[in-house]
Scaffold this motif. Structure first.
Motif, short mmCIF file in Angstrom:
data_model
loop_
_atom_site.label_atom_id
_atom_site.label_comp_id
_atom_site.label_asym_id
_atom_site.label_seq_id
_atom_site.Cartn_x
_atom_site.Cartn_y
_atom_site.Cartn_z
N UNK A 19 0.80 -1.22 0.00
CA UNK A 19 0.00 0.00 0.00
C UNK A 19 0.84 1.28 0.00
N UNK A 20 2.16 1.14 -0.02
CA UNK A 20 3.02 2.34 0.03
C UNK A 20 4.07 2.27 -1.09
N UNK A 21 3.58 2.18 -2.32
CA UNK A 21 4.50 2.08 -3.46
C UNK A 21 5.37 3.33 -3.57
N UNK A 22 4.85 4.48 -3.13
CA UNK A 22 5.60 5.73 -3.18
C UNK A 22 6.83 5.68 -2.28
N UNK A 23 6.82 4.75 -1.29
CA UNK A 23 7.98 4.57 -0.42
C UNK A 23 8.82 3.37 -0.90
N UNK A 24 8.15 2.34 -1.38
CA UNK A 24 8.87 1.12 -1.80
C UNK A 24 9.85 1.43 -2.93
N UNK A 25 9.43 2.28 -3.88
CA UNK A 25 10.30 2.56 -5.03
C UNK A 25 11.61 3.24 -4.60
N UNK A 26 11.54 4.41 -3.94
CA UNK A 26 12.82 5.04 -3.55
C UNK A 26 13.60 4.22 -2.53
N UNK A 27 12.90 3.48 -1.66
CA UNK A 27 13.62 2.66 -0.66
C UNK A 27 14.43 1.57 -1.36
N UNK A 28 13.85 0.94 -2.37
CA UNK A 28 14.57 -0.09 -3.12
C UNK A 28 15.76 0.49 -3.87
N UNK A 29 15.57 1.68 -4.42
CA UNK A 29 16.66 2.34 -5.16
C UNK A 29 17.77 2.78 -4.19
N UNK A 30 17.38 3.21 -2.98
CA UNK A 30 18.38 3.57 -1.97
C UNK A 30 19.14 2.31 -1.52
N UNK A 31 18.42 1.21 -1.41
CA UNK A 31 19.08 -0.06 -1.03
C UNK A 31 20.11 -0.46 -2.09
N UNK A 32 19.80 -0.23 -3.35
CA UNK A 32 20.79 -0.53 -4.41
C UNK A 32 22.03 0.34 -4.23
N UNK A 33 21.82 1.61 -3.92
CA UNK A 33 22.96 2.52 -3.72
C UNK A 33 23.79 2.07 -2.51
N UNK A 34 23.13 1.69 -1.43
CA UNK A 34 23.86 1.21 -0.25
C UNK A 34 24.57 -0.11 -0.55
N UNK A 35 23.93 -0.94 -1.37
CA UNK A 35 24.59 -2.20 -1.73
C UNK A 35 25.91 -1.89 -2.45
N UNK A 36 25.87 -0.94 -3.36
CA UNK A 36 27.10 -0.55 -4.08
C UNK A 36 28.16 -0.08 -3.09
N UNK A 37 27.78 0.83 -2.20
CA UNK A 37 28.75 1.40 -1.26
C UNK A 37 29.33 0.33 -0.35
#
Ligand code: NAD
Length: 264
Positions: free
Chosen positions: A146-164
């Motif tokens: 019910x919170x796709x507006x949060x799931x999208x940026x959170x997943x993209x932030x997780x990708x950035x943290x995975x890289x770091x």
């Protein structure tokens, strides 16, 4: 003269992935693409079966030797399950499955596709990205339901943290890992969002110093550079290609200072 590289990609049938494929091929590289349809391997990266088919196909067509991997497949919209499964876990499954082939490649590199929504959305917190890194796929889907507006940026932030957090270890294995974080780009994805090219709403409210959206070809240029041996000393970076929005909104955030309790 640039040496030809063999590069695995996902999301090559549309938008940023299609533009990147086209640029890499015009530079003489071989791209092996995965998408729902219309690429070299048809596979749905939201499913375990689809990820397995994608991996098998990429390893077979590359002879288990890859010089690069660029997972561009992604979705936005209201379907939290697909956002979580395609954008983060589909990417992770292929990353770990392709690692041996990348270790066998020449000056291998990975470029993940993050987003400038990671620094643009005030309600996004570190714990939202940590959920992706520390929980199962089903737990994350349930958490963001019910919170796709949060799931999208959170997943993209997780990708950035995975890289770091993985760049050093992957570099020790001979693989450079980086990310590109695009701003709003004119693709099928943004056409279907509120505030698309002809609409009014969310996307039109984003302050963009460049005063326009990106074309997919402009993002492709940055991705192609990050994957190339020309970027051989660029490791663990998240390159914002967003017309200046990130710099405008948080001028003192990059480079991030060392946390106080980690300082000598
Ligand atoms: P797009 O919709 O044009 O392309 C996405 C591609 O991913 C399509 O070809 C689609 O078929 C493929 N795809 C979707 N679900 C899939 C699945 N389950 N299995 C396999 N392939 C699947 O979108 P785009 O704008 O080019 O997006 C590319 C990447 O850039 C995405 O990761 C997106 O999140 C990211 N991004 C886009 C923007 C933007 O403004 N367009 C901004 C920041 C980040």
């Amino acid at each position: 003269m640039t040496q030809s590289r063999t590069i695995a990609m996902t999301g090559t049938s549309s938008g940023i992935g299609a533009a990147t494929r086209s640029l890499l091929e015009s530079n003489g590289h071989r791209v092996i693409g995965v998408d729902l349809s219309g690429s070299d391997i048809d596979a749905d990266l939201s499913t375990v079966d689809g990820r397995g088919r994608a991996l098998d196909g990429l390893l077979e067509l590359s002879g288990s030797r890859l010089d690069g991997f660029i997972p561009c497949a992604g979705v936005s919209g209201s379907d939290v399950s697909r956002i979580v499964k395609v954008n983060f876990y589909g990417t992770m499954a292929l990353l770990s499955g392709l690692r041996p082939a990348l270790e066998a490649g020449h000056q291998a590199s990975v470029v993940l596709i993050s987003s400038n929504s990671t620094t643009m959305i005030p309600w996004l917190e570190l714990r939202h990205a940590e959920a992706f890194l520390n929980s199962t796929e089903d737990e994350v889907v349930a958490r963001f339901e019910g919170r796709s507006w949060l799931a999208y940026p959170a997943g993209k932030l997780a990708l950035a943290y995975w890289v770091r957090s993985h760049a050093a270890e992957w570099m020790a294995a001979g693989i450079r890992v980086n990310a590109v974080a695009p701003g709003v780009t004119r693709t099928t994805m943004t056409e279907s969002l509120p505030g698309g090219p002809d609409g009014k709403g969310g996307l039109d409210l984003i302050p963009i110093p460049a005063a326009r959206w990106a074309e997919p070809e402009e993002i492709a240029e940055a991705i192609a550079f990050m994957q190339a041996p020309a970027a051989s000393y660029v490791v663990g970076q998240v390159l914002f290609v967003d017309g200046g929005t990130d710099a405008l909104l948080q001028p003192f955030a990059h480079p991030a200072p060392m946390p106080r309790d980690a300082a000598p």
